[in-house]
Design a protein around this motif. Sequence first.
Motif, PDB file in Angstrom:
ATOM      1  N   LYS A 127       0.756  -1.241   0.228  1.00  0.00           N
ATOM      2  CA  LYS A 127      -0.364  -0.184  -0.072  1.00  0.00           C
ATOM      3  C   LYS A 127       0.722   1.555   0.173  1.00  0.00           C
ATOM      4  O   LYS A 127       0.517   2.579  -0.127  1.00  0.00           O
ATOM      5  N   THR A 128       2.179   1.191   0.375  1.00  0.00           N
ATOM      6  CA  THR A 128       2.666   2.634   0.207  1.00  0.00           C
ATOM      7  C   THR A 128       3.641   2.541  -1.372  1.00  0.00           C
ATOM      8  O   THR A 128       4.151   3.597  -1.003  1.00  0.00           O
ATOM      9  N   TRP A 129       3.468   1.929  -2.101  1.00  0.00           N
ATOM     10  CA  TRP A 129       4.079   1.747  -3.734  1.00  0.00           C
ATOM     11  C   TRP A 129       3.541   3.334  -4.042  1.00  0.00           C
ATOM     12  O   TRP A 129       1.977   3.225  -3.682  1.00  0.00           O
ATOM     13  N   LYS A 130       4.320   4.531  -4.562  1.00  0.00           N
ATOM     14  CA  LYS A 130       3.809   5.483  -5.111  1.00  0.00           C
ATOM     15  C   LYS A 130       3.989   5.875  -6.234  1.00  0.00           C
ATOM     16  O   LYS A 130       4.220   4.121  -7.144  1.00  0.00           O
ATOM     17  N   GLU A 142       1.401  12.812  -6.272  1.00  0.00           N
ATOM     18  CA  GLU A 142       2.055  11.388  -6.202  1.00  0.00           C
ATOM     19  C   GLU A 142       1.476  10.989  -4.837  1.00  0.00           C
ATOM     20  O   GLU A 142       0.840  11.128  -4.052  1.00  0.00           O
ATOM     21  N   THR A 144      -0.486   7.476  -3.217  1.00  0.00           N
ATOM     22  CA  THR A 144       0.274   5.650  -2.957  1.00  0.00           C
ATOM     23  C   THR A 144      -0.911   4.853  -3.417  1.00  0.00           C
ATOM     24  O   THR A 144      -1.908   5.039  -3.146  1.00  0.00           O
ATOM     25  N   GLU A 147      -3.546   4.724  -1.120  1.00  0.00           N
ATOM     26  CA  GLU A 147      -4.271   6.583  -1.075  1.00  0.00           C
ATOM     27  C   GLU A 147      -5.410   5.988  -2.321  1.00  0.00           C
ATOM     28  O   GLU A 147      -6.694   6.705  -2.646  1.00  0.00           O
ATOM     29  N   THR A 279       5.210   2.880 -11.902  1.00  0.00           N
ATOM     30  CA  THR A 279       6.094   4.052 -11.262  1.00  0.00           C
ATOM     31  C   THR A 279       5.005   4.815 -11.463  1.00  0.00           C
ATOM     32  O   THR A 279       4.714   6.164 -10.787  1.00  0.00           O
TER      33      THR A 279
END
Length: 438
Positions: A127-130, A142, A144, A147, A279
């Motif tokens: 879940k922290t992948w941006k 930007e 995550t 989000e 990304t």
Amino acid sequence: MTRRTERSIQELYRDDPERADALAFGRRGALKGAALAAMGGAIGSAIPFAGNMPAGTLPALFARPAAAQGNAPATLQMEGKGPLIIQGERPLNAETPETLLDEPVTSARNMFIRNNGGVPEVPADPKTWKLTVDGEVNTPLEITLGELESRFPVVTRQLQLECGGNGRSAFQPQTRGNQWGNGAISNGEWTGVRLRDVLQAAGLKPSAVATGHYGADPHLSGEPGRPSIARGMQLGKAMDEDTLIAFRLNGEPIPLVNGAPLRLVTPGWPGSLSQKWLTRVWVRDKPHDGPGMGGTSYRVPVRPIVPGSSSNGADFTDLESMPVRSILSSHAHGARLPAGTRSLDLRGAAWAGDLTVRAVHASVDFGATWTEMQVAAPANRHAWQRWTGRVALPSDGYYEIWYRATDSEGRMQPHLPANWNPQGYGANAISRAAILVG
């Protein structure tokens, strides 16, 4: 002394089919007499519809590897994956045998693998992948994965995902790239958010016309920051309601080798537009020009060119909606059935890019007659369509199941792949599966 290089029967038929007929089987014209006996002996069975076999046609049993005949291709040995056919090891590319696609929704285990670079490391908490969305937008984002999931509507759709080179092995002369058969296709149930919603949240400027996509997969050269591939699409496809930023496959996290934790799914168009390990989405004021764009990359001739000729792609156009094609999933190529089998219940799948499939037909007499199959409606737009039907067999012997689909605009799979191009995109010729009865 001059050394002579022996050519395989496949090479003979590729280079000069009529001469190959004469050399291999003594055939000149209709298959009968000694030529029929020679071909039947090679196959190991009578050929009930031999009189219909087109001249210069190598029997399918010899034209493609068949596991039942002891010449199966090498298969993948990877935890969580089925015995996919290895097309390349660096980067890893593997094709799904058609019989493993005998499921309405493609399992993660049976989903083909198409890589252009290495497989990246991902964070322990996906879940922290941006993801960055920038370029011709009013408010660059930007955001995550967590989000994305909480901020935008989450949707689930069955979506076809197909490599642009699927069917490449049918082109003659052979083209560059992995020699895919029919199995670089899947129909998974993808969950994510619509790319459209994210782009609208960023606020598209009037100058926005296209996207460019980047992923975390490292380049095989090891050069830091060099993208393995960065393709893009016209804004209309990016805004299609079925183009997703996906984070689940069949209700589970996407397998790492298939793009976890975040990827694009751009259904109906070449799979290279479904950027894995996503990304960045760069909104452009012109067509994207990253690696994998321009020249002959994922592009086809506007007008046919001479097969085998070279081209810089100046008169090519981007391959967009993929052409109609089909698979047979009920019977393995080269299968031997019990003596006395007098009918076959066939099933498979068909799809047509942004379009739908109008009809599927099958033949067991080398295309002299065709039997119409029953085609189900898609689960949703951009899902493949399952088909079923029965064909009759008059006696024991050697048969070929030929199968072809027709799209909603009346375009049918051709007997031979059309529009040859140097990198082998868009080949969708009818397929042949050999079956022996008795």
